[in-house]
Each structure stands twice: as structure tokens, then as C-alpha cells.
Design a protein around this motif. Sequence first.
Motif, mmCIF file in Angstrom:
data_model
loop_
_atom_site.group_PDB
_atom_site.id
_atom_site.type_symbol
_atom_site.label_atom_id
_atom_site.label_comp_id
_atom_site.label_asym_id
_atom_site.label_seq_id
_atom_site.Cartn_x
_atom_site.Cartn_y
_atom_site.Cartn_z
ATOM 1 N N ASP A 592 20.373 -5.182 1.864
ATOM 2 C CA ASP A 592 19.623 -4.398 2.761
ATOM 3 C C ASP A 592 19.421 -3.068 2.354
ATOM 4 O OD1 ASP A 592 18.060 -3.405 4.589
ATOM 5 O OD2 ASP A 592 19.116 -4.167 6.488
ATOM 6 N N CYS A 595 17.799 -0.256 4.531
ATOM 7 C CA CYS A 595 19.155 0.499 5.884
ATOM 8 C C CYS A 595 20.228 0.967 4.969
ATOM 9 C CB CYS A 595 19.594 -0.869 6.365
ATOM 10 S SG CYS A 595 20.811 -0.484 7.724
ATOM 11 N N ARG A 598 18.528 4.595 4.019
ATOM 12 C CA ARG A 598 18.360 5.447 5.361
ATOM 13 C C ARG A 598 19.940 6.050 5.725
ATOM 14 N NH1 ARG A 598 13.603 7.210 5.956
ATOM 15 N NH2 ARG A 598 11.820 5.493 5.809
ATOM 16 N N MET A 690 16.934 5.006 12.920
ATOM 17 C CA MET A 690 18.095 5.742 12.625
ATOM 18 C C MET A 690 18.463 7.061 13.247
ATOM 19 S SD MET A 690 18.965 3.497 10.409
ATOM 20 C CE MET A 690 20.311 4.243 9.436
ATOM 21 N N SER A 709 25.274 -1.223 12.396
ATOM 22 C CA SER A 709 24.017 -1.078 11.461
ATOM 23 C C SER A 709 24.027 0.598 11.268
ATOM 24 C CB SER A 709 22.985 -1.832 12.193
ATOM 25 O OG SER A 709 22.772 -0.985 13.673
ATOM 26 N N LYS A 711 22.508 2.149 13.311
ATOM 27 C CA LYS A 711 21.111 2.576 14.198
ATOM 28 C C LYS A 711 21.394 2.974 15.529
ATOM 29 C CE LYS A 711 18.730 -1.111 11.782
ATOM 30 N NZ LYS A 711 17.770 -2.488 11.915
ATOM 31 N N GLU A 732 22.716 -7.483 16.046
ATOM 32 C CA GLU A 732 23.455 -7.123 14.950
ATOM 33 C C GLU A 732 24.860 -7.559 14.659
ATOM 34 O OE1 GLU A 732 22.110 -5.729 12.218
ATOM 35 O OE2 GLU A 732 20.179 -4.842 13.011
#
Length: 787
Positions: A592, A595, A598, A690, A709, A711, A732
Amino acid sequence: GSIEIDEHGSITQFPKSFSIDSSKVLPVVSNNGNVSCISISDRQLTCVRFPMYSPTTNVRDEEQNANEAKTTALFSHHLSLLQLEDAWKLALVLDRRDYFLAIANKAMHVMDIEMALKVYRQLGDAGMVTSLQSLVSIENVNFLAAHLAVLFMEYDLAEEKFIASGHPRAALEMRIDLMQWEQALKLAELHDPRQVSNISLRYATQLEARGEYDNALEFYELGLNPTNSTGDSNNEDLRIVCKSGLVRTIMHLGDIRRGIRLAKEINDSRLYAACADILVKLEQFSEAAYLFELSQLYDKAAELYVDSNAIPNILRISDKVTSQKLLCRIGNVLEREMKFREAIMLYQKAHDHDSVVRLYLDELEEAESAFELVREIKSLSAAFMVAQYCQECNDYAQAIEFLLIANERQRAIDLARDNSCMDIYVEKVGKPSLDDAQQIAQFYEAAQELIKAGDYYCASGNYGRAFSLFLEEEGDIGIQKAIDVVGLAENDDLTNKLIDVLLGEVDGVPRDPLHVFRLYVSLRNYSDAVKTALLIVKQEQLDGDYSKSHYAVSEAIKVLRENAHPIPFQLKHMFILLHTYHLVKTVARRGDHKCTARLLLRLVPAHVGNFPRHRFQLFISTIVECQKAGLKSSSYKCAELLWSNKELRMQLEKSKFEKKVQSIIRRPIVEEEEQEKSLCPLTGSRISCMDLECYSSRSKELLPMCVVSGKHIVLDDFCTCPISGFAAIYSEYVAYLREFSDVKKNENTEGVDPVFQKPISLDDLSRASPEDALRYINEYNMEEVVE
């Protein structure tokens, strides 16, 4: 003449004679004291006045004279002459109960009901007033006389008058009410034959109660077969009652076979029970038990069967017996007959668990069945019996278990100590008493199991000895146990000794700094605990051991949360950075790139200084991942910052990424894909997934980070990690565990939590409600300022 009146109003009269010269006149008629006579000589009528009828003083004069003796004499005079109205007036003056009663008696003898009512109202005799009121309307003189005779308890006269009045049934009812059955039967045969059966039944019942069974039998038979064909013998209910009485009297007279036959014809459970009771008195127990069984009184039947040792009969009805005491008696009988299975069933029904256990152990040799039963019922006596059995079989583990169930703790611990089974005792006893804990600790100390010994010294309150034993144990577990003891003891001497050990002043070997943090937490000195945690994290970061610093900050937050202490912003911030650094590798392995990029941009360039040993690697990873994720502008900015730093550029020139970075710098791209957005859990507005701060709220609030994650959490998909207690996005977390299971080929969906890397199952997770999520956010924003 004169009269005498007793206290009940009864009158005794003493008449006086009055002579007439019969040589001169002949009496013809007497009226109101005047006697008309005819003269013998000239046949002329003459009038002679009786002296007792001479004029008397009236009541008012007597009241005025207040001469009680004269008034009494005058009352007697009027009463003897049946001048009841005048007597009544004088009685009111005298106001004596016996005089009122005398008037009432005279009034009833002459059937003057109105006067009698007047007197009894004056006396307040409600019963007589009620009785007399019902007679006021009777015009038949004989019928009235009969009722008055009943009141005077002259029953033979009452019967004569009832019959003379043309109401013979009234005489019959009187005899029935008086329970004078023989007279009632005679009247019934003459005047109401339908009553013969009923009267015979009632008379027979009375005779049966008095024990006159021969006479009772005669009248029961008369009730069944009245001599007069017009009797009420067709009344089926009456016939059954008569026949039941007939059966009972037959039983009393000893004709048992005939009585049982007739009882079966009636087939009434109450009759069976009554006959059985009669047979018990006659000591005919077998027949009595049979009748009790027919009446469904199985307890009484079984008791008689047991007394007569009738085993087949006992077995036939044993399942219908309810008396616990009787069930035990039946069980004893069956034991003597070697019928142990049947006896066990009865003992179980009677809740005689000791007997059940005894048979399992001694007769059937089914010890496991006894063990299971005792574990279920927790009977003290049965448990002790089983414990003795286990000791005889050298099964000390189960002996200890059952001694504890029997509440024989000292015997259990002695057995455990003597046979080296203390682990079993500890497992079975649960929470020991202080004395037990002391004995357990001494056993483990002698066996050199220092941790266990220390635990039980601590449980017994002997903190000093527990502390010493924990420090003798090598490794971190002993130190952690010693910290826990110091927290419980709250003893300055023990605290100072532990600090010396942790700092290495005792043996020259400093311990893990996290132990100092745990010590402050154990002492509830959270301020110093937080400062220590921050120092540890910063030191580990400077040393480049980011995994250890990640563990340290995670452990510190977990411990503070477990103790309901606010988490300082510095610790939360350090956790976000270190866990983000930790997540980069995990997310990158999943491919990913967006992600991953970020997450790296959260660290680079703003917080890359927190990772001094990995600054260059972080810059390169950020540039590469941004390129892969299409974040060209962010990749260019990072590349430009890397190139502008002399130290980092020197490392770049020695690496294989130099040309790649130069290429990105030469061809800058400003456009960049918009960030993925999700709903803010506080305001509901769409923000970057995020973002870990809510800028739309009145005061900038922090948003918890998903530990899977990176997030921010969302309200409708929230959960907490069962291991670490940190927030996560449920979907997740589920995807993370399933991916882990696919990689490990584990069908049980087992994985490790993303913070402490401890085993966790998908079954351990559960989605929380939005209310729980908001509560978590509010607690997350409670901060403690660290100076």
C-alpha cells in the motif's frame, strides 16, 4: 294466694281457699272475682266477691308512696291473676330482672306473644326477640304452642302440638335438629318416608363415630334399603355415602375380604384411605398397604411394605414415593438385598448424597461417578469420604481437591506438603488464607522456587521476605515482582533498597530504566513516572534503538491508562511518531504505497530529527514511496530538502539513489493527488484520513490514531485493541489479522497485535458503539502537563 319468683323468673304459687256456705247458696259462675250464686231458699241471684280481687292501689300511688313491699305484693297479685299489663307497669317501677322474666314466662304460657316481646326487648335479649318475632304472625294455636314448647325445651309436648296443628314435618325437623334419630325415624316412617335414608345415614354415622359398629351397620343397611318403597334410595350420592359407611363398618367388624370387594365397587380414593387406616389399627398391614396404594397414598403404602419386607411391592411403587426419610429406608432395604443400583436411584431422589457416594466407592467400585457427584453437590461429609478413599489409593491430587471441598484446609495443606503436591493445592485452593499463604511460601522457599515463595509471602503480608526472595531471582521477572511488593508495602526502607538495586549500586549492574518507571507507577508517583518514561524514550532514540523506545512509550501509556491516569501530550506525541515509524514497514509489506507515503510524510521532514540515526534512510524512503504513490510534489520537496543538507547529501553521493534524487530535483512536478478523506469523529466534516487533529472544533482536539493503519479513528467503525488498549479502526484490524493468517497459513485467524506483538485472535475483537468511541476520544484529550 302468694307467689315466689326465683332469679330465673320461675314462679311458685301458694293458693288460698275461700269458703262459701253451701247450705244457703250454690255458686253458678265466676267472673273477674265475682261469683254469682243462687239462693237455695228463694232462688234469687246473689253476688259474692273473692277477697283477693278487692280493689288495689294503682301504680302511680305506689310510686308516690315508694313502698317497695306493697308494690311487690301488688305485682304478685296481678301476676297470679294474669293481669299482665298491670304487672308490667309495676315491674317497670321495681326494675328487677327476675320480675321481668316472670312476666315473660307467664306471657308465653298464656301465649301472649306481644307482651313477651315487650319484656324481652326491655331485657335486651336479642335472641328471644328474634325467635318470638317469627311467631307473631302464627294464627294456629297448636302450631304456636309447639314453637313455644320448643323454646321451653319441652320437646315431647312440642311434637304433640306440631302433629295436632297439622305440621308433622316440623316435628320431624325438630327431632333431626336435636339429633334424636330414633324419634326422627319413627316420625319419618309415618309422615315423610323420603327422609328415612338420610336420617338412617346420619344416625349410622353418629353410631360409627361412637364405635357402635353393629348398630351402625344396621342403619347403613337401612339407608341403602329403606323398608318404605317411597324412600329416597334412588339418590345415587346418598347411596354411595351409605355404601361407603357400610364398607367402613364391615372393616371395623373384621370382614376384610367383603369390605375390600365392596370398596372396589365404589372405587373412591378417600374410601380406600379410610379403610386402610382401619386395617392399620387392626394390624392387617398387607391389606392396608394394598388399599393405600389404590388410594394413591404411595408413601403410606411403601412404609407398610417396608415394615413387612415386601421387596417386589416396594420396587413397584418406589418411583412414586416422595418422602425423603422413607426413600432412605427403602434404600436401606434394597442395600440388604444387594440391589445397589436401585438403592442409588432412591438415595439420589432423597438427596442422601453420602449414601450414594458410599455405594459408588464401596460396592460398585465406580470412583469417578462418586468424584463427579461430589464436585457437583459440594457435600462436606461426602467430600471427606471421597478424600479418604483417594488417600488410601495414593491419589493425592484428588485427595487434596476433596479435602478442600470438605473444608479441611489444614489437612489438605499437610497432605500437599508431605507428598510434594503443593502446586496442586495452590491450583485448587484459589485464594489462600494468610496462614495458608505463609505455609505455602515456606514450602516453596525450601524447594528453592523463589518466585512462588515470594508471591505467597506477599499474600501472607510478609513483604520483607518476599522482597528478598524476588531479588535473589535472576532476570527481569524478579525485579518486576520486587517492584510490585514495594508498591504494596509502601515501605521507605524497601523502596530505597530497590532503587539501589535498579541503579546498580549493589552489584554494579544497572537494570533496565523501564523498571524505574514501573517503580514510580507502583508507588503511584505518576509525575516522576512520566518524566522517567520520556527520558527513557529520548535516550533510546538517541541510541538509535527505535524498537525499544517504541516499546517503552507504549508500555508507559498502557500502564498509565490502566491506573486511570491522564496521558501527557509528550508521551502521546512520541507514541504517534514511533508507532508511525513502526507501521511504515508493515504497511509497505502489504504494497500500500499511498498509505506508506502518507505515514512517511508524517515523519519527514517535520519530525525526522527524532530519528537521528535513520534520517537519511527516512528521506530516501519518503522520496521513493511518494514517487510510487503518485505524490510527485511531496517527493520533490523531500528530495530538495535532502539535497540542501550537506551531511545528508554526502550520504546520498555514496548511495545508489543519487541519480534518482537529482532527476527528481531537475524536473519538479507541482501537481499532486488529493488525500483520501473520511468523516471527523468530532464534527462529522470530511478531513484527511491521516489528520490526527480536529481543526474545525472550537479548541483544537486530538484524534486517536488507529494502531493498524495510522489513520484517525471513525465513530461507526471503532474498536480497541484487546492487548494494548489502543484505538483502532475495526475493519482495518480485521483485515490485518486475516492477512496475517493467510501469510502464516493459520486457519484459526491468529495474529499478533500491532503494538506489543503479542498473540491475538479475531474472536477477541469486537466493534464498539459510537458512544464508546466518543468517550475514548474525551479521555484521550485529558492531558497532564509535564514540566
